[in-house]
Write a protein that holds these residues in place. Structure first.
Motif, PDB file in Angstrom:
ATOM      1  N   GLN A 163     -10.500  32.916  19.413  1.00 33.53           N
ATOM      2  CA  GLN A 163     -11.747  33.486  19.891  1.00 33.53           C
ATOM      3  C   GLN A 163     -12.955  32.810  19.238  1.00 33.53           C
ATOM      4  N   LEU A 164     -12.866  32.586  17.937  1.00 35.22           N
ATOM      5  CA  LEU A 164     -13.980  31.961  17.231  1.00 35.22           C
ATOM      6  C   LEU A 164     -14.152  30.497  17.642  1.00 35.22           C
ATOM      7  N   ARG A 165     -13.063  29.806  17.912  1.00 33.21           N
ATOM      8  CA  ARG A 165     -13.166  28.425  18.391  1.00 33.21           C
ATOM      9  C   ARG A 165     -13.886  28.395  19.729  1.00 33.21           C
ATOM     10  N   LEU A 213     -16.366  25.705  13.974  1.00 34.62           N
ATOM     11  CA  LEU A 213     -15.446  24.692  13.479  1.00 34.62           C
ATOM     12  C   LEU A 213     -14.374  25.345  12.616  1.00 34.62           C
ATOM     13  N   LEU A 214     -13.265  24.633  12.440  1.00 32.58           N
ATOM     14  CA  LEU A 214     -12.163  25.191  11.666  1.00 32.58           C
ATOM     15  C   LEU A 214     -12.595  25.505  10.239  1.00 32.58           C
ATOM     16  N   GLU A 215     -13.413  24.623   9.650  1.00 32.22           N
ATOM     17  CA  GLU A 215     -13.853  24.869   8.277  1.00 32.22           C
ATOM     18  C   GLU A 215     -14.790  26.065   8.171  1.00 32.22           C
ATOM     19  N   GLN A 216     -15.416  26.444   9.285  1.00 30.43           N
ATOM     20  CA  GLN A 216     -16.252  27.648   9.294  1.00 30.43           C
ATOM     21  C   GLN A 216     -15.401  28.894   9.483  1.00 30.43           C
ATOM     22  N   ILE A 217     -14.298  28.741  10.192  1.00 27.09           N
ATOM     23  CA  ILE A 217     -13.433  29.882  10.472  1.00 27.09           C
ATOM     24  C   ILE A 217     -12.585  30.261   9.261  1.00 27.09           C
ATOM     25  N   ALA A 218     -12.197  29.268   8.464  1.00 24.67           N
ATOM     26  CA  ALA A 218     -11.277  29.502   7.344  1.00 24.67           C
ATOM     27  C   ALA A 218     -11.713  30.651   6.436  1.00 24.67           C
ATOM     28  N   PRO A 219     -12.975  30.681   5.966  1.00 18.71           N
ATOM     29  CA  PRO A 219     -13.346  31.800   5.086  1.00 18.71           C
ATOM     30  C   PRO A 219     -13.335  33.150   5.791  1.00 18.71           C
ATOM     31  N   LEU A 220     -13.556  33.145   7.108  1.00 13.16           N
ATOM     32  CA  LEU A 220     -13.510  34.403   7.855  1.00 13.16           C
ATOM     33  C   LEU A 220     -12.074  34.924   7.925  1.00 13.16           C
ATOM     34  N   ILE A 221     -11.143  34.010   8.143  1.00 18.66           N
ATOM     35  CA  ILE A 221      -9.732  34.403   8.181  1.00 18.66           C
ATOM     36  C   ILE A 221      -9.301  34.941   6.818  1.00 18.66           C
ATOM     37  N   THR A 268     -22.038  36.139  10.764  1.00 19.81           N
ATOM     38  CA  THR A 268     -21.466  35.204  11.729  1.00 19.81           C
ATOM     39  C   THR A 268     -21.590  35.738  13.145  1.00 19.81           C
ATOM     40  N   LEU A 269     -21.264  37.012  13.322  1.00 20.39           N
ATOM     41  CA  LEU A 269     -21.359  37.604  14.651  1.00 20.39           C
ATOM     42  C   LEU A 269     -22.802  37.653  15.129  1.00 20.39           C
ATOM     43  N   ASP A 270     -23.732  37.952  14.226  1.00 24.35           N
ATOM     44  CA  ASP A 270     -25.150  37.961  14.590  1.00 24.35           C
ATOM     45  C   ASP A 270     -25.614  36.572  15.005  1.00 24.35           C
ATOM     46  N   ASP A 271     -25.146  35.545  14.270  1.00 24.38           N
ATOM     47  CA  ASP A 271     -25.519  34.178  14.603  1.00 24.38           C
ATOM     48  C   ASP A 271     -24.958  33.790  15.963  1.00 24.38           C
ATOM     49  N   TRP A 272     -23.721  34.165  16.209  1.00 20.57           N
ATOM     50  CA  TRP A 272     -23.091  33.880  17.498  1.00 20.57           C
ATOM     51  C   TRP A 272     -23.881  34.536  18.624  1.00 20.57           C
ATOM     52  N   HIS A 273     -24.258  35.785  18.428  1.00 17.67           N
ATOM     53  CA  HIS A 273     -25.033  36.520  19.427  1.00 17.67           C
ATOM     54  C   HIS A 273     -26.378  35.832  19.667  1.00 17.67           C
ATOM     55  N   SER A 274     -27.025  35.381  18.597  1.00 16.18           N
ATOM     56  CA  SER A 274     -28.319  34.711  18.733  1.00 16.18           C
ATOM     57  C   SER A 274     -28.188  33.415  19.511  1.00 16.18           C
ATOM     58  N   ARG A 275     -27.098  32.673  19.258  1.00 12.68           N
ATOM     59  CA  ARG A 275     -26.909  31.406  19.958  1.00 12.68           C
ATOM     60  C   ARG A 275     -26.632  31.628  21.446  1.00 12.68           C
ATOM     61  N   LEU A 276     -25.907  32.689  21.772  1.00  6.66           N
ATOM     62  CA  LEU A 276     -25.678  33.003  23.178  1.00  6.66           C
ATOM     63  C   LEU A 276     -26.988  33.405  23.864  1.00  6.66           C
ATOM     64  N   SER A 277     -27.816  34.165  23.163  1.00 10.22           N
ATOM     65  CA  SER A 277     -29.109  34.564  23.722  1.00 10.22           C
ATOM     66  C   SER A 277     -29.996  33.347  23.943  1.00 10.22           C
ATOM     67  N   ALA A 278     -29.981  32.419  22.971  1.00  6.04           N
ATOM     68  CA  ALA A 278     -30.784  31.201  23.103  1.00  6.04           C
ATOM     69  C   ALA A 278     -30.299  30.369  24.289  1.00  6.04           C
ATOM     70  N   ARG A 279     -28.976  30.338  24.478  1.00  3.34           N
ATOM     71  CA  ARG A 279     -28.434  29.595  25.608  1.00  3.34           C
ATOM     72  C   ARG A 279     -28.840  30.240  26.925  1.00  3.34           C
ATOM     73  N   GLY A 280     -28.848  31.571  26.963  1.00  2.00           N
ATOM     74  CA  GLY A 280     -29.280  32.264  28.168  1.00  2.00           C
ATOM     75  C   GLY A 280     -30.727  31.955  28.508  1.00  2.00           C
ATOM     76  N   ARG A 281     -31.591  31.952  27.477  1.00  2.00           N
ATOM     77  CA  ARG A 281     -33.003  31.604  27.696  1.00  2.00           C
ATOM     78  C   ARG A 281     -33.142  30.162  28.161  1.00  2.00           C
ATOM     79  N   ALA A 282     -32.310  29.279  27.581  1.00  2.00           N
ATOM     80  CA  ALA A 282     -32.360  27.869  27.963  1.00  2.00           C
ATOM     81  C   ALA A 282     -31.948  27.679  29.420  1.00  2.00           C
ATOM     82  N   LEU A 283     -30.963  28.461  29.871  1.00  3.08           N
ATOM     83  CA  LEU A 283     -30.559  28.379  31.275  1.00  3.08           C
ATOM     84  C   LEU A 283     -31.703  28.801  32.190  1.00  3.08           C
TER      85      LEU A 283
END
Length: 246
Positions: free
Chosen positions: A176-178, A183-191, A206-221
């Protein structure tokens, strides 16, 4: 630059490049790749661009943040071929992928919300069934294992990897995180945090950052769609004139 566009004068490659901090070679490459319409040539072979080319360039650069360079290129090429339906289909696919990624984020958030320690009991899944369950290749699971994200034991008789319930959980979370772009090195500490079952608080950033990036992508679209719509509107009269001359 603005005076040239308003007066309808021909523009040089540098005129288009300067607005966006690009090189003149980039402008020529965009034309060669079909991102920009073909420029007319002077008797001496110099390219002559127009305000329509400037609008096309703005549309392409606005599409890239939301769609990526490859898809943005395909969209502009489709427009250049007058296959607008194909361009719109590509745009729809990007929106569908964004929606799917949002659902993935929701699934990760839900999976972690009530995370509890998983007993380290012997599992019943081998590489093939687990990879099939996740829709990935067995080689991907082995790569994750080398990165320390999975820790399957070995069957003492066959030597095959055996994935416990905890391994399956870690594999699902990694998958899911991939998909979320990590990246794998970012996922390792979460695991590691998940394994220790110390709660989800360290994962909130991490989840907040992911949410922010999805929102930014939506605005970019949205921004890309607006810029492309402007290009299509400006291009329509030109296309009609070209068709009438055929």
């Amino acid at each position: 630059m603005g005076r040239n566009l308003q007066s309808g004068r021909q523009l040089r490659p540098v005129d288009l490049a300067r607005e966006h901090g690009l090189s003149t070679q980039a402008i020529r490459n965009y034309e060669a790749d079909g991102i920009l319409p073909a420029a007319e040539r002077s008797p001496h072979g110099y390219r002559g661009y127009t305000p329509l080319h400037a609008t096309a360039l703005r549309a392409f650069l606005a599409l890239v943040p939301g769609h990526g360079h490859s898809t943005a290129t395909s969209i502009m090429r489709a427009v250049g071929r007058d296959t607008i339906g194909e361009a719109l289909r590509l745009i729809d696919e990007s929106h569908a992928q964004l929606l799917d990624d949002r659902r993935t984020l929701q699934a990760v958030t839900a999976a972690l919300r009530d995370l509890e320690p998983v007993p380290q009991e012997r599992g019943e899944l081998f590489v093939g069934p687990l990879s099939g369950k996740l829709g990935i290749r067995p080689a991907t699971l082995r790569k994750w294992e080398r990165a320390g994200l999975l820790r399957p034991e070995r069957d003492p008789r066959t030597g095959y990897r055996v994935y416990s319930a905890a391994d399956v959980r870690d594999a699902k979370l990694t998958h899911q995180l991939r998909r979320g772009g990590y990246l794998l090195e970012q996922i390792a500490p979460l695991i590691d945090q998940v394994r220790s079952a110390g709660g989800v608080a360290p994962l909130e950033a991490t989840l907040d950052d992911w949410h922010s990036r999805l929102s930014a992508r939506g605005r970019a679209l949205l921004s890309g769609a607006a810029a492309l719509d402007a290009y299509l509107g400006e291009r329509a009269p030109e296309s009609k004139r070209s068709n009438s001359r055929r």
